[in-house]
Design an enzyme around this catalytic site. Structure first.
Site: not given
Ligand code: NDP
Length: 285
Positions: A72, A108, A136
């Site tokens: 992305k 998104d 993201g």
């Molecule tokens: P990223 O990898 O960019 O971000 C993930 C985020 O989750 C980060 O802030 C990360 O924290 C946090 N995180 C992950 N695991 C943990 C944990 N165990 N404890 C605390 N924080 C945690 O992923 P995306 O933003 O791209 O995607 C996130 C979700 O959004 C996915 O489930 C995806 O399926 C969903 N999504 C849904 C869409 C929809 O249309 N419904 C569209 C796009 C995404 P840290 O920064 O500390 O690593």
């Protein structure tokens, strides 16, 4: 005379991993329902091959492409133009070809806003918002909420640098004030919060028993609790929020609407939203 045009218009998604990406199901259903000779395919493209893949989609006259993990941000350098919102978010999930030019946008956050307005019947204007996560999805949602006039946004994230950089972006580039909270242990949502959004992947299939570390006793009736996780639509977080009397909004609606926006950008037609939602509902756990 019968048509002799056997060529389909091609769109799809570049990602790694990509095999289990369900977006194809809703687009293929939408094209069939709309009588369009278009096809959507999942293309497995490794990070180091994105440049070749973008050159390939140009050469083969794809009408557009979706980008998912890990492309992305990396895709920006292969585009001719990007929309102002995508520039602000710093990421593109949808590319459309306009003549020879490739134009990037990000649907998104807009998909989330449409889901908020049309499914939860909620106007983001003047709302006090807590966003869990700073990846993201969180960036796209937080920026669009700020542009839509949210009153205040709190970003709660495990990694300080990522959370602080999103807060700085909102404070520098929008008129909505934002603050960062380091996520350590159970987070307690402030009492005056209107919207709580899980924008992490916690609870995503197959980890369906996982729930963000949030003090559920602080979740109250009057709050709208949202999840970006589309599968399963009823995450443990939303189930527990419902038990506390809050209204909830699932991530399936966001997924459908971000796709519906792309469908319209690509085809110029209204998207058959109900058909798209049903195609995903049939596939999800
Ligand atoms: P990223 O990898 O960019 O971000 C993930 C985020 O989750 C980060 O802030 C990360 O924290 C946090 N995180 C992950 N695991 C943990 C944990 N165990 N404890 C605390 N924080 C945690 O992923 P995306 O933003 O791209 O995607 C996130 C979700 O959004 C996915 O489930 C995806 O399926 C969903 N999504 C849904 C869409 C929809 O249309 N419904 C569209 C796009 C995404 P840290 O920064 O500390 O690593």
């Amino acid at each position: 005379m019968a048509s002799t045009n056997y060529r389909h218009e091609i769109v799809g998604v570049f990602g790694d991993p990509v095999d289990e990406n369900p977006t194809l199901l809703m687009f293929e259903a939408a094209f069939r329902t709309s009588g369009l000779a278009w096809r959507y395919q999942n293309f497995h493209v490794k990070a180091e091959d994105l440049g070749a893949a973008m050159a390939g989609m140009r050469a083969m006259n794809f009408r557009g492409i979706n980008l998912t993990i890990p492309h992305k941000v990396a895709v920006l350098r292969y585009l001719d133009r990007i929309t102002p919102e995508a520039a602000l978010i710093g990421a593109v999930n949808t590319v459309v070809r306009d003549g020879d030019a490739l134009i990037g946008t990000n649907t998104d956050g807009k998909g989330f806003l449409m889901s908020l307005r049309l499914i939860a019947n909620t106007n983001p204007n003047s709302k006090r918002v807590v966003v869990l996560g700073a990846g993201g999805a969180a960036r796209a949602i937080a920026v669009e909420l700020a542009l839509a006039g949210a009153n205040h946004i709190t970003i709660v994230n495990r990694t300080t640098q990522r959370g602080e950089s999103l807060v700085q972006l909102i404070n520098d580039k929008t008129s909505t004030p934002a603050e960062f909270v380091w996520w350590l242990g159970d987070y307690t949502v402030p009492e005056n919060t209107d919207l709580v959004i899980n924008a992490t992947n916690i609870g995503l299939y197959p980890h369906v028993d996982d729930k963000p570390s949030v003090n559920m006793d602080a979740i109250r009736p009057g709050m709208l609790v949202c999840d970006v996780v589309p599968n399963p639509p009823r995450t443990r977080f939303l189930i527990e929020a419902t038990a506390k009397g809050a209204k909830t909004l699932d991530g399936l609606g966001m997924l459908v609407y971000q796709g519906a926006i792309a469908f319209t950008i690509w085809t110029g037609r209204d998207a058959p939203v109900d058909v798209m939602r049903q195609a995903l509902t049939d596939a999800f756990v």
